[in-house]
Write an enzyme that holds these catalytic residues in place. Structure first.
Site, PDB file in Angstrom:
ATOM      1  N   TYR A 108       0.795  -1.225   0.000  1.00  0.00           N
ATOM      2  CA  TYR A 108       0.000   0.000   0.000  1.00  0.00           C
ATOM      3  C   TYR A 108       0.830   1.280   0.000  1.00  0.00           C
ATOM      4  CZ  TYR A 108      -3.638  -3.354   1.081  1.00  0.00           C
ATOM      5  OH  TYR A 108      -4.483  -4.420   1.029  1.00  0.00           O
ATOM      6  N   PRO A 121     -11.257  -0.033  -2.808  1.00  0.00           N
ATOM      7  CA  PRO A 121     -12.516  -0.673  -3.207  1.00  0.00           C
ATOM      8  C   PRO A 121     -13.723   0.235  -2.937  1.00  0.00           C
ATOM      9  CG  PRO A 121     -11.219  -2.070  -1.722  1.00  0.00           C
ATOM     10  CD  PRO A 121     -10.669  -0.677  -1.634  1.00  0.00           C
ATOM     11  N   HIS A 341      -7.597   1.496   1.137  1.00  0.00           N
ATOM     12  CA  HIS A 341      -7.397   0.099   1.508  1.00  0.00           C
ATOM     13  C   HIS A 341      -6.306  -0.138   2.557  1.00  0.00           C
ATOM     14  CE1 HIS A 341      -7.927  -4.091   1.144  1.00  0.00           C
ATOM     15  NE2 HIS A 341      -8.008  -4.205  -0.161  1.00  0.00           N
ATOM     16  N   SER A 537     -12.162 -11.751  -4.596  1.00  0.00           N
ATOM     17  CA  SER A 537     -12.405 -11.718  -3.159  1.00  0.00           C
ATOM     18  C   SER A 537     -13.874 -11.974  -2.868  1.00  0.00           C
ATOM     19  CB  SER A 537     -12.006 -10.344  -2.590  1.00  0.00           C
ATOM     20  OG  SER A 537     -12.132 -10.327  -1.187  1.00  0.00           O
TER      21      SER A 537
END
Length: 609
Positions: A108, A121, A341, A537
């Site tokens: 990240y 997301p 995220h 996912s």
């Protein structure tokens, strides 16, 4: 001061509030966390054997033989593999979690592409039919304030999986936190951890940012009526639509945004305003409605709105994409959220949504932002290119839900993953590296590892499925074996014994030790294994929603799904710039795969596998 006077004070246009600390039960979360086991470092030989197994369905035999030689060199007694393994084991002894800091940085904070589409997301919630603005303002959040009280007092109920308690750390990272851009690596600030916790949220309307206090001076949350009064005031003072969309700066490449951020903070008013956004509990984006579209593409359009806001012409400037949690409500009833995220995976976000069900918001103070730089036109053009490139399709699969595979004594997740394998194989004629998130929350500060859904067994199944010389019973047995193999890999992953994070750890240990990167990690096969054409996912929720995210490679797909009892929500993404991928085409093949697999199982007796 009486309540009427107090409300007037809360509506002052300038000056930051100085909240008093909310009460905590000292040590409650700490005690729970300390009781959790540490993430294990898997045995080296086990990981290397499983790595070779994982490569078999996705590379040629010649490539596999070459990689086997590299693996044998890496694993020899006294060799580089053993030295790196011992380094990892030493790291595990002296840290709470040997992986968590490395993962946060590499996955990240050091990732330089924009967080929009590439990392953050979104979640699409069911459309709301607002009768008026009061419904719009007070609908999406009211049960959130009691949740905030549990958050502030660190009394959120502990979650369990298979009878074992899970790490709750991520829940305490998603509120009052924000990502800060840096020239080479970003950072995260969390204002929930200090003595003086945040009492305000940020509301954005027509690109204008407002600070809204959610608590009275005695610590009690505002009532629905009080919230409505303050939000109505915000609405009426932000009707101008000609404001600069400063929030678009947060959609940039991270290095570019870091430079713009430093310029922004040179102005005292801007600095105070940015700090107010960063310190807020969360952000609420009151969006302009998008152009009307047909019902069959409505949810796909909303998914795009949640991910990127539609570009500078629409709502991309109505965001602060570095903010961990942003709830989005449009005048036309479209609603959902987008989250940064780095602090958290999807399940804690969805659990928060399940707590909400209806609406909550809070008290008004203008946050003036002005960007004095010639970069504005560049910044405005970037999200437009990104918007045009993202191809997203939300599919509600109505024919059956998770109850059907359960009736066949098959894991619903394993069943859906095999359907994805079949769809991809039918589209491209070969298998690909497939990523599915596995939670490591059984361990202290656990994040994720990878379930590699493409296996020797899954390849045998998809290759046999359309062969006329194979009987239905043979195909059904292969399907059941593939789902069982997936279930076994998933169980292994959540117990800390998957291969991906271990391999990453060995590579990062080599970098930290200032030794040359082992050939194993420079091998073409390793690059193929890490090129996830299918990034997937499962994010189950009680709410009839679906999470969505972009692909992780230019020629790949992002697939998220929420299996409900009698239907399955899918969000599929691809990039228009890749001629070989198409989200709607993938949705079509996925639907056919699910139906064919059901028909196959219904036409054959249950195997004794």
């Amino acid at each position: 001061m009486d309540r009427k006077q107090e409300q007037t004070e809360k509506a002052r246009p300038y000056g930051l509030l100085k909240p008093t600390a909310l009460g905590k039960i000292p040590g409650r979360v700490l005690l729970h966390q300390e009781a959790l086991p540490s993430l294990p470092v898997p045995p080296l030989q086990q990981t290397l054997d499983r790595y070779l197994q994982a490569l078999q369905p996705i590379i040629s035999e010649e490539e596999w033989n070459h990689t086997q030689e590299l693996v044998n060199e890496f694993r020899r007694p006294g060799g580089v593999g053993e030295r790196l393994q011992k380094g990892l084991e030493r790291r595990a002894k002296k840290t709470e979690n040997w992986l968590s800091d490395w993962w946060l940085k590499t996955a990240y904070l050091e990732y330089r592409l924009p967080v929009v589409v590439h990392s953050s997301p979104g979640v699409v919630l069911p459309k709301q039919d607002f009768l008026d603005r009061q419904g719009l303002f007070t609908a999406v959040f009211h049960p959130l304030l009691p949740y905030l009280a549990m958050f502030c007092s660190e009394t959120l109920p502990v979650e369990y999986m298979g009878g074992k308690p899970l790490c709750m750390n991520q829940y305490y990272q998603i509120l009052s936190s924000c990502r800060i851009p840096g020239p080479k690596r970003d950072s995260i600030v969390n204002y929930a951890k200090g003595k003086k916790q945040s009492r305000h949220i940020t509301v954005v309307h027509n690109f204008q940012f407002f600070e809204l206090d959610v608590y009275n001076s005695d610590g009690s949350p505002l009532t629905t009526d009080q919230l409505f009064i303050q939000l109505e005031k915000i609405w009426n003072t932000s009707l101008q639509t000609n404001k600069e969309p400063i929030g678009i700066l947060t959609t940039n490449h991270r290095n570019s945004w870091a430079k713009a951020y430093n310029n922004l903070l040179k102005d005292k008013t801007n600095k105070e305003s940015v700090r107010a956004i960063e310190k807020s509990i969360f952000t609420v984006c009151l969006d302009a409605p998008m152009p009307r579209v047909s019902e069959d593409i409505y949810k796909s359009r909303v998914a795009a709105q949640m991910l990127h806001g539609g570009g500078s012409r629409w709502n991309s400037g109505n965001r602060w994409f570095d903010k961990t949690l942003q709830f989005i409500i449009a005048e036309d009833g479209s609603c959902g959220l987008v989250y940064e995220h780095a602090p958290s995976e999807g399940p804690p976000i969805v659990t928060l949504l399940d707590h909400i069900v209806e609406y909550t918001l809070v008290k008004a103070k203008s946050i003036p932002l002005c960007y004095k730089n010639k970069q504005r036109n560049i910044s405005a053009s970037f999200p437009c290119r990104m918007v045009q490139d993202l191809d997203v399709k939300v599919m509600v699969f109505h024919q059956f839900g998770k109850n059907f595979p359960k009736s066949e004594k098959i894991s619903p997740d394993a069943f859906i993953q095999q359907a994805l394998q079949l769809a991809y194989y039918r589209m491209y004629g070969h298998a690909c590296a497939t990523y599915e998130s596995a939670s490591l929350r059984m361990f202290r500060l656990g994040r994720t590892d990878t379930i590699r859904s493409t296996s020797v067994d899954s390849l045998k199944f998809v290759q046999a499925m359309d062969k006329p010389d194979k009987s239905d019973q043979e195909k059904a047995d292969l399907l059941r074996r593939a789902t069982q193999a997936h279930r076994e890999y998933a169980d292994m992953a959540i117990r800390g014994n998957a291969i991906d994070r271990h391999l990453l750890g060995l590579k990062l240990q080599a970098i930290e030790d200032l030794v040359s990167i082992p050939e194993l990690f420079m091998d073409t096969a390793y690059a193929v294994a890490m090129h996830f054409n299918l990034s997937t996912s499962q994010v189950p929720a009680k709410t009839d929603c679906v999470m969505c995210f972009g692909p992780v490679v230019p020629d790949g797909y992002g697939v998220c799904y929420n299996p409900m009892a009698e239907h399955i929500n899918f969000a599929i993404s691809a990039f228009n710039s890749c001629a070989e991928t198409n989200a709607a085409r993938m949705a079509h093949y996925l639907e056919k795969a699910l139906l064919d697999m059901r028909m196959l199982l219904q036409s054959t007796p249950k195997s004794k596998l």
